[in-house]
Design a protein around this motif. Structure first.
Motif, PDB file in Angstrom:
ATOM      1  N   ILE A   1      55.386   7.488  21.195  1.00  0.00           N
ATOM      2  CA  ILE A   1      56.143   8.171  20.146  1.00  0.00           C
ATOM      3  C   ILE A   1      55.236   8.354  18.941  1.00  0.00           C
ATOM      4  O   ILE A   1      54.601   7.402  18.481  1.00  0.00           O
ATOM      5  CB  ILE A   1      57.392   7.361  19.741  1.00  0.00           C
ATOM      6  CG1 ILE A   1      58.341   7.221  20.933  1.00  0.00           C
ATOM      7  CG2 ILE A   1      58.121   8.040  18.587  1.00  0.00           C
ATOM      8  CD1 ILE A   1      59.561   6.386  20.626  1.00  0.00           C
TER       9      ILE A   1
ATOM     10  N   TYR B   1      55.192   5.024  27.458  1.00  0.00           N
ATOM     11  CA  TYR B   1      55.975   5.894  26.575  1.00  0.00           C
ATOM     12  C   TYR B   1      55.300   5.904  25.206  1.00  0.00           C
ATOM     13  O   TYR B   1      54.993   4.841  24.658  1.00  0.00           O
ATOM     14  CB  TYR B   1      57.416   5.382  26.441  1.00  0.00           C
ATOM     15  CG  TYR B   1      58.158   5.315  27.750  1.00  0.00           C
ATOM     16  CD1 TYR B   1      58.881   6.412  28.214  1.00  0.00           C
ATOM     17  CD2 TYR B   1      58.133   4.160  28.533  1.00  0.00           C
ATOM     18  CE1 TYR B   1      59.566   6.357  29.420  1.00  0.00           C
ATOM     19  CE2 TYR B   1      58.805   4.097  29.742  1.00  0.00           C
ATOM     20  CZ  TYR B   1      59.522   5.199  30.183  1.00  0.00           C
ATOM     21  OH  TYR B   1      60.188   5.147  31.379  1.00  0.00           O
TER      22      TYR B   1
ATOM     23  N   VAL C   1      64.600   2.658  21.050  1.00  0.00           N
ATOM     24  CA  VAL C   1      63.811   3.142  22.184  1.00  0.00           C
ATOM     25  C   VAL C   1      63.426   1.983  23.097  1.00  0.00           C
ATOM     26  O   VAL C   1      63.507   2.081  24.325  1.00  0.00           O
ATOM     27  CB  VAL C   1      62.550   3.881  21.692  1.00  0.00           C
ATOM     28  CG1 VAL C   1      61.648   4.250  22.863  1.00  0.00           C
ATOM     29  CG2 VAL C   1      62.938   5.127  20.919  1.00  0.00           C
TER      30      VAL C   1
ATOM     31  N   ILE D   1      55.033   9.494  29.055  1.00  0.00           N
ATOM     32  CA  ILE D   1      56.049  10.363  28.458  1.00  0.00           C
ATOM     33  C   ILE D   1      55.837  10.296  26.949  1.00  0.00           C
ATOM     34  O   ILE D   1      55.813   9.214  26.365  1.00  0.00           O
ATOM     35  CB  ILE D   1      57.470   9.911  28.835  1.00  0.00           C
ATOM     36  CG1 ILE D   1      57.722  10.174  30.322  1.00  0.00           C
ATOM     37  CG2 ILE D   1      58.515  10.629  27.987  1.00  0.00           C
ATOM     38  CD1 ILE D   1      59.086   9.729  30.804  1.00  0.00           C
ATOM     39  N   LYS D   2      55.668  11.465  26.322  1.00  0.00           N
ATOM     40  CA  LYS D   2      55.326  11.511  24.903  1.00  0.00           C
ATOM     41  C   LYS D   2      56.396  12.239  24.105  1.00  0.00           C
ATOM     42  O   LYS D   2      56.922  13.259  24.542  1.00  0.00           O
ATOM     43  CB  LYS D   2      53.979  12.216  24.703  1.00  0.00           C
ATOM     44  CG  LYS D   2      52.816  11.544  25.421  1.00  0.00           C
ATOM     45  CD  LYS D   2      51.508  12.256  25.121  1.00  0.00           C
ATOM     46  CE  LYS D   2      50.338  11.561  25.806  1.00  0.00           C
ATOM     47  NZ  LYS D   2      49.043  12.180  25.432  1.00  0.00           N
ATOM     48  N   LEU D   3      56.686  11.692  22.929  1.00  0.00           N
ATOM     49  CA  LEU D   3      57.617  12.330  22.007  1.00  0.00           C
ATOM     50  C   LEU D   3      56.973  12.426  20.631  1.00  0.00           C
ATOM     51  O   LEU D   3      56.317  11.487  20.180  1.00  0.00           O
ATOM     52  CB  LEU D   3      58.926  11.542  21.902  1.00  0.00           C
ATOM     53  CG  LEU D   3      59.818  11.542  23.143  1.00  0.00           C
ATOM     54  CD1 LEU D   3      59.523  10.333  24.004  1.00  0.00           C
ATOM     55  CD2 LEU D   3      61.280  11.544  22.751  1.00  0.00           C
TER      56      LEU D   3
ATOM     57  N   ALA E   1      62.695   9.707  31.884  1.00  0.00           N
ATOM     58  CA  ALA E   1      62.478   8.277  31.659  1.00  0.00           C
ATOM     59  C   ALA E   1      63.392   7.444  32.550  1.00  0.00           C
ATOM     60  O   ALA E   1      64.592   7.677  32.618  1.00  0.00           O
ATOM     61  CB  ALA E   1      62.743   7.933  30.194  1.00  0.00           C
TER      62      ALA E   1
ATOM     63  N   ILE F   1      64.394   1.655  27.030  1.00  0.00           N
ATOM     64  CA  ILE F   1      63.376   1.542  28.077  1.00  0.00           C
ATOM     65  C   ILE F   1      63.615   0.294  28.933  1.00  0.00           C
ATOM     66  O   ILE F   1      63.545   0.342  30.163  1.00  0.00           O
ATOM     67  CB  ILE F   1      61.963   1.513  27.453  1.00  0.00           C
ATOM     68  CG1 ILE F   1      61.628   2.880  26.852  1.00  0.00           C
ATOM     69  CG2 ILE F   1      60.915   1.125  28.491  1.00  0.00           C
ATOM     70  CD1 ILE F   1      60.350   2.892  26.035  1.00  0.00           C
TER      71      ILE F   1
ATOM     72  N   LEU G   1      63.914  11.316  25.907  1.00  0.00           N
ATOM     73  CA  LEU G   1      63.389  10.482  26.987  1.00  0.00           C
ATOM     74  C   LEU G   1      64.104  10.769  28.304  1.00  0.00           C
ATOM     75  O   LEU G   1      63.476  10.864  29.362  1.00  0.00           O
ATOM     76  CB  LEU G   1      63.537   9.000  26.617  1.00  0.00           C
ATOM     77  CG  LEU G   1      62.603   8.469  25.523  1.00  0.00           C
ATOM     78  CD1 LEU G   1      63.010   7.063  25.113  1.00  0.00           C
ATOM     79  CD2 LEU G   1      61.151   8.477  25.997  1.00  0.00           C
TER      80      LEU G   1
ATOM     81  N   SER H   1      63.060  13.965  29.794  1.00  0.00           N
ATOM     82  CA  SER H   1      61.682  13.894  30.299  1.00  0.00           C
ATOM     83  C   SER H   1      61.572  13.050  31.564  1.00  0.00           C
ATOM     84  O   SER H   1      60.482  12.887  32.109  1.00  0.00           O
ATOM     85  CB  SER H   1      60.752  13.316  29.221  1.00  0.00           C
ATOM     86  OG  SER H   1      60.704  14.156  28.089  1.00  0.00           O
TER      87      SER H   1
END
Length: 262
Positions: A145, A143, A36, A224-226, A182, A40, A177, A180
């Protein structure tokens, strides 16, 4: 994998990622976070190519430089002046390329080593937050997670072999991501990357880390959330023999939220 709105907080998106895995190794968590992080950095133009290719390129350059040094010594012994000049030219080119990447790769290596130490030292990782921007309180991009109800196996995060579970979760996270948005809004130029891990107060590495009881960033920033979930979470709800107290010590989401630090 499905999307839903986050309750209580504003965000650009809250994506649930389900996996059939009931447990994660510490090395799995490391490889997912690393994947990740690389994504990013690439999406926000902080590295020239994807992280995997960047690491391969840097390793190849270092290996080529070693071979050229050995080859150059061999040419001198055989008194081959023209080949020696060509080899020196290539050696200087490779050395220059290594120098350009050295600072970046050194910073990434330090970050990954610290991440491995943190994962190994913590009894449970609840979440990871990535911030890009000038400061901790005022990032440009956030971001988050979250890991939910995974049994954490006791291997080391320093295990460099990426498991099938880590590969599958990494792909799902990256797709989440992208869906969403990203990296859709970005700007060229260097910026700071700040990585925070949410874990229990039992975590203690004071020489390397600065723990924070509470952490908040500017409310104007929409994260942005996962949320990564394992199948045991849904199975447990329908299993009449399931006793949450019996599993409390081994599930990552059963940690008291009031006992957490960043």
């Amino acid at each position: 994998m499905g999307s839903m709105e986050s309750s209580g907080e504003r965000s650009l998106g809250f994506t649930e990622i389900e996996t059939t895995a009931e447990s994660l190794r510490r090395s799995d968590i490391f490889h997912v976070v690393k994947e990740v992080l690389g994504f990013i950095l690439y999406m926000h133009q902080q590295i020239p190519v994807v992280l995997q290719h960047l690491e391969q390129e840097f390793d190849s350059l270092k290996e080529e430089f070693k071979q050229l040094v050995c080859y150059s010594s061999s040419i001198i012994l055989h008194n081959q002046a023209s080949f020696h000049r060509k080899t020196n030219m290539r050696k200087n080119e490779v050395k220059s390329s290594i120098k350009k990447l050295e600072k970046l790769m050194g910073s990434l290596s330090t970050l990954f080593s610290a991440l491995q130490e943190a994962i190994d030292a913590s009894p449970g990782i609840q979440g990871v937050t990535f911030l890009l921007g000038g400061s901790l309180a005022r990032p440009h991009y956030v971001y988050e997670i979250f890991f939910s109800r995974f049994r954490i196996n006791s291997d080391s995060a320093k295990n460099n072999i990426k498991s099938k579970v880590a590969e599958v979760i990494s792909r799902k996270v990256v797709r989440g991501l992208i869906s969403s948005g990203a990296g859709s809004l970005s700007f060229p130029g260097p910026t700071k990357l700040i990585l925070l891990i949410k874990c229990t107060r039992a975590f203690s590495l004071p020489l390397h880390f600065l723990p924070k009881r509470d952490f908040r960033y500017n409310k104007k920033v929409l994260p942005i959330k996962l949320h990564i979930k394992c199948k045991i979470e849904d199975q447990a709800m329908s299993n009449s023999h399931y006793n949450p107290e019996e599993n409390k010590s081994s599930l990552s989401a059963d940690i008291d939220v009031n006992d957490m630090i960043w």
